[in-house]
Design a protein around this motif. Sequence first.
Motif: not given
Length: 387
Positions: A110-127
């Motif tokens: 995800s290009a954004t933090e909020g969606f990354s957390k909701a979608n794959i439960n991690c930060t953008v950097e972790q993703g």
Amino acid sequence: MTVQSVPSVRIVEVGPRDGLQNIRDSIPTATKLELIRRLESTGLSTIELTSVVSSRAIPQLADCRDVLESSVVKRLISKSHLRLPVLVPNIKGLDIAIRHSIKEIAVFVSATEGFSKANINCTVEQGIERARDVASLALKSNIAVRGYVSCIFADPYTGPTPLAAVLRCVKELLDAGCYEVSLGDTLGVGSPLNIRTLLIYLLNNGIPLEKLAGHFHDTYGQAVANVWEAYSHGMRVFDSSVASLGGCPFAEGAKGNAASEDLVYMFHNAGISTGVDLSKLVETGVWISEQLSRTNSSRAGTALAATSKATLNAKSRPSKNSSLPWNFVSETERAQLHRSSVILNRPKSGNVLTASVISDLTSVVTDGSKGSQRQVLLYWDGPRKRE
């Protein structure tokens, strides 16, 4: 339309995965496999099969192993011209894909933090790090890797997405070895202006368009317009879903993907080849909509299916105005053209046009021409004289 031997545009059909994943009612594995089979028969060269994910996260895809183990998928994998990516979120998913001889996977960030957390439960950097690890191992196993970047225009939790955030993710995925990165308008909020601005920005920052694909949702009815805008700027690969199946479980109100039928219809009418048989694609959209008891959200698919049904009915419908056998010829928006033949049957007399014959013909033509637009063809072989 003259169809070129090599398609000018590649349609990536995501219906079996992205199109079905949010449907709550359980869909039989056999139905999913039949959908894949029908899609391949239309000429589509890229079909996203499924996603190897947790059954708790996406219950609809809990049968991912059954899909990959099926004879249908094994037969398709053996075809060298097909791309059959499987979405994998982590190393465990990659291991399962490898065991099933999958030749291509897809990773996503995800290009954004909020969606990354909701979608794959991690930060953008972790993703990004997770996608990089999966891609690295996949490439070592000679598996092609495609990338996804979601929320390219907006995040349902944090608002508008900065251009630089999209650029960062695209660069990271390309550097990780992805042969192509699909830009996802997850909420479907983008417009042609947004598309133009983003593509120009990416180009000016060294991202080649031949490495990009478009994945546009139709929440505000802009998906087809966005595809055309992206095509006008040089993009040639687009994700879409038959019957516009899809949406996003993490984005409330988000509608389905761009409909595959709508894209193929648009491109073909512009003289641009996709390599897809539109009539078969329309039939597939009608079929899967019936199987799921859902409305077919493809505008072109619905219209073409209705026209095809009306044509079939017209061909088989007897005339109410005449006992003559009427054959359906063509149809416009306001009228149908039917044709019947009248053959003179007095060969011994040379089919001479006597007064009685002329009277009979006049009655036939007058009676047969009543009703909707029709043609009566008169076949006559003989001298023009009266007895």
